[in-house]
Structures are given as structure tokens and as C-alpha cells.
Design an enzyme around this catalytic site. Structure first.
Site, PDB file in Angstrom:
ATOM      1  CD  GLU A  90      -1.678   2.345   1.710  1.00  0.00           C
ATOM      2  OE1 GLU A  90      -1.294   3.228   0.906  1.00  0.00           O
ATOM      3  OE2 GLU A  90      -1.777   2.523   2.922  1.00  0.00           O
TER       4      GLU A  90
ATOM      5  CB  CYS B 241      -2.359   6.812   2.340  1.00  0.00           C
ATOM      6  SG  CYS B 241      -0.742   6.519   3.057  1.00  0.00           S
TER       7      CYS B 241
END
Length: 452
Positions: free
Chosen positions: A227, A261
Site C-alpha cells: 500500500e 494516504c
């Protein structure tokens, strides 16, 4: 490794790095623990997850305070993060066993194939500082349920958090070696990935870190989940509730001081409402109060470090040199790594610029001529983690869901992760999924058992 309070610049603590002999001993413990944990009954695994939920709940104030001290997260946000971890442990304790029911498939040649989910072994997690508990728990909870064991390489500036997570395993009564915090530098990760005692690796971090870990995992032929963040689009169309969109656009940039994020970073607004959006957005961002993260009156705390603030300032200067205009976003005086919330307008639609993930309380604002233009701007970067679209038009919604290149899309809300739903991106935002049943299955062996 030093823990520095970014609100004051003062040193909190130092943490000794493991020697190679200590790393080897940890890997031996992981191997030995896996040999027994993989055979435990499901009831024992879910009982441990429930005990961990209780431990985090009972120690929530202490856990949250450490996160605030080490990386500047607002205390109220740190408490919410701990609560989210509690929810994840409880979710997998309650719903997890059903996720491991493999079922069976009838074969055209006769007979059947039973499907069995089996653990694979020790999993190394390389984790960042921005959500220091949640990033780890979304790997740890399914790891425990699966019958695997975990090894944590946490960010060097949150080693206090990492140590507390290790402590919580003891509080919950976990077997020694089931989860081990490894206080190590990044250069030690290569050898651990290559070690035969480690089965797989998961990383949340930068694109550069992802490339390095994926390369090493590939050399060792080991499963990897990545990720890698992104520069998420936040698209607002004329039919949207403008006040709600503006409010959430502010939260997206100041939550965790903009260090998230999946929060929108590129606000892409239809030309018909662009001026109205900018007027309200600029006023709302100017009203954001940056201050002491322990003070409930503050809207956001400092950035995680003076270095991180400098990174954001450098990105701002690069964009200004390319023609962008900064509204707000000034560096605040004093010892802490504070800065004001701000907006960059007139940013060129340039993948090199837009693909720069600004990990701070700065938004990039773009004017889109129509829906096609909004989608084109959204997709004109090499990343595709999350996205947020604001429209009351069903056809527009369907088009955005289909054509915006992202692993996740939130409709008329800010994107947020949840234990029940798969989490991850496409393109250079990584591959694989965390959370939900898919995150559980990533590090398991789906074995087909053929029977007549």
C-alpha cells in the site's frame, strides 16, 4: 533510534536497535511459535483477538498519549485510532471464522474439490508512522486469526508505540513469539525478507520503499502486499451539496495534519461552481487552528517532524515555480513542526507535479470543464489509491465509479477505511488488499483437496 516530540522538538526517548544475533533469535522464536499456533483451535485464536480488543480498550488513554507525543497526532484523533483498532480485533473475532469456511466445488470429471484455508508462516510487516496503531492492527488481526505469526518493523520515530503494541500482546496473554516488534533500520529488512524463516511481507509506505521491498520479495519468490499511498482526487460536481463537500474537503486536508494516504489531496471542481467552492474553501481553511495536539480546541497538531514539514515546503516551492499560487499554508514560528492549512490554485495539469503526494495540510485545487475533464484530471497521475466523488446525479456517480482509476471510491463522503471492507489501490499505489475477508486471505494457502 530517537523519538522526538514534533510539537516541541524535544527528545522523548531513545531505543536500541537489535543486533543481528537478536534478529536471528526473533526469527527462531517466530518459527517455533508458528509450529504450535498454526494448530490452535479457532476458538483460541478468536479468544486472543477479543482479549487484545479488551487490552487496547483498557489502555486506550496510555496508547493514544504515546501516539500524540511521538508523531503529533491530535489526542482526540489518537483515541479514535485506538478505538478503531478495538473494532478491528472484535470484527475478526466475531466474523473471521466464517471467512475461513472454504466450501467445496463439484468437478465435471466426477468427485469434488474441498477448499481449505491454511496459514503460511511468519509475516514481516514494514509499517509507517502516520497511523501507528491502525496500520499495524489491520495486518495483525487477520494474521492472528489465520494462524500466522507477525514480525513488525515499525517507523523509527514511533518506537514507543511499537513497544506498547508488543506489551499489549503480553497483557492479552498471547504466546511469546506470536507478534514481535523488531527495532531495526530499513537496511536490515533485506536480510529478513530473504530469510527462509519468513514466509511473506506486507508494506505500507512510499513508492521507493515499495519498489525495494517488492524487488527483494520477488528475488525470494515470496508473497508481498503493498500500500504505497497516492494523491487522491476529490471531485465536486454542480449537483453536489456544496457546503458538505467543502466541510469534508477541509477535513481531508487537516485530519492527521494532512498526513493520510487516502484523504483527498487534489480537489477537482466543476467550472460552474469553482468560484463558489474556492471562496468557501479558502475561508474554511483559513479558520483551521493549528496548535497543541493535547488541546481539544486545536483543529490539527504539528506535522510528524521538522523534516516532514520541510518536505512539504519544498513541494510548495516547486509548484509555485511551475505557476501555482499558494493561499495560506505559512510555516508557523516556534519550536514545533507546525504550519497553517493552505490551498494551491492554478497547479498545472502535469503528472509530475500532481503525482507528488503532499503529506501535509495543503490542498491542490483544479477547475474541470465537465465530467470528462474531471475524470481526465483525476486519472492523469501514476497512482490510484482512493477517490471521493460528490454528485447527486446517478449517471455521473456510475461513470465516476467505473472510470476513476482507484482501488476505492467514496460517494458524497470522505474516504475512510473500515475493518469490514477491502483496502488497497491500483497502478503505482500498490497491489493486494488489506482488511475484510480479502485481507485475511492474502497470506493464506488456499488448498484444493480432491475427493471422489
Amino acid at each position: 533510534m530517537k523519538s522526538i516530540n514534533p510539537a516541541t522538538g524535544e527528545e522523548i526517548a531513545t531505543h536500541e536497535e537489535l543486533t543481528q544475533a537478536q534478529i536471528d533469535a526473533a526469527l527462531d522464536r517466530a518459527t517455533a511459535t508458528f509450529a504450535s499456533w498454526r494448530d490452535t483451535a479457532m476458538e483460541e485464536r478468536t479468544a486472543l483477538l477479543s482479549a487484545l480488543a479488551d487490552a487496547y480498550h483498557d489502555h486506550r488513554d496510555r496508547l493514544a498519549r504515546m501516539a500524540t507525543l511521538e508523531m503529533g497526532k491530535m489526542l482526540k484523533s489518537a483515541l479514535a485510532e485506538v478505538d478503531k483498532c478495538v473494532a478491528a480485533f472484535r470484527h475478526y473475532a466475531k466474523e473471521g471464522p466464517a471467512m475461513l469456511e472454504g466450501g467445496s466445488i463439484a468437478l465435471s470429471s466426477g468427485g469434488k474439490a474441498d477448499l481449505v484455508w491454511l496459514p503460511i508462516g511468519p509475516v514481516l510487516a514494514v509499517m509507517p508512522w502516520n497511523f501507528p496503531y491502525w496500520q499495524v492492527v489491520r495486518f495483525l488481526a487477520p494474521c492472528i486469526l489465520a494462524g500466522n505469526v507477525g514480525l513488525l518493523k515499525h517507523a523509527s520515530n514511533v518506537q514507543g508505540v511499537a513497544a506498547l503494541m508488543q506489551e499489549m500482546m503480553g497483557v492479552a496473554g498471547a504466546p511469546e513469539g506470536l507478534f514481535q516488534n523488531l527495532p531495526i533500520r530499513s537496511d536490515a529488512v533485506v536480510g529478513i525478507i530473504a530469510d527462509d524463516r519468513v514466509a511473506a511481507v506486507t508494506l505500507t509506505g512510499s513508492e521507493g520503499a515499495g519498489r525495494a521491498v517488492a524487488e527483494q520479495a520477488g528475488r525470494a519468490l515470496k508473497k508481498v502486499v503493498l500500500e504505497l499511498g497516492g494523491s487522491d482526487p476529490f471531485i465536486v460536481m454542480p449537483s453536489a451539496d456544496l457546503d458538505a463537500a467543502v466541510k469534508q474537503a477541509v477535513t481531508a486536508r487537516v485530519q492527521n495534519s494532512g498526513q493520510s494516504c487516502i484523504c483527498g489531496k487534489r480537489m477537482i471542481v466543476h467550472a460552474d461552481i469553482y468560484d463558489a467552492f474556492l471562496e468557501r474553501y479558502a475561508a474554511a481553511m483559513a479558520a483551521v487552528k493549528a496548535g497543541d495536539p493535547f488541546d481539544e480546541e486545536s483543529d490539527m497538531g504539528p506535522l510528524s517532524s521538522a523534516e516532514q514539514r520541510q518536505n512539504v515546503q519544498d513541494q510548495i516551492e516547486t509548484m509555485k515555480a511551475a505557476g501555482a499560487t499558494l493561499i495560506g499554508g505559512e510555516t508557523m514560528p516556534g519550536p514545533g513542526a507546525y504550519m497553517q492549512a493552505g490551498i494551491l490554485t492554478d497547479v498545472p495539469v502535469d503528472p509530475a507535479l500532481m503525482g507528488e503526494e503532499i503529506f501535509g495540510p495543503i490542498a491542490m485545487l483544479f477547475k474541470a470543464a465537465d465530467m470528462d475533464d474531471a475524470i481526465a484530471i483525476a486519472n492523469a497521475i501514476p497512482f490510484g489509491l482512493g477517490s471521493s466523488v460528490w454528485t447527486k446525479d446517478a449517471a455521473e456517480e456510475a461513470r465516476f465509479v467505473r472510470d476513476v482509476q482507484a482501488g476505492m471510491t467514496a460517494v458524497n463522503q470522505m474516504l475512510a477505511s473500515a475493518p469490514e471492507a477491502p483496502f488497497g489501490g491500483v497502478k503505482r499505489s500498490g497491489h493486494g488488499r488489506e482488511l475484510g475477508p480479502f485481507g485475511l486471505h492474502e497470506f493464506m494457502n488456499l488448498k484444493s483437496v480432491y475427493r471422489k
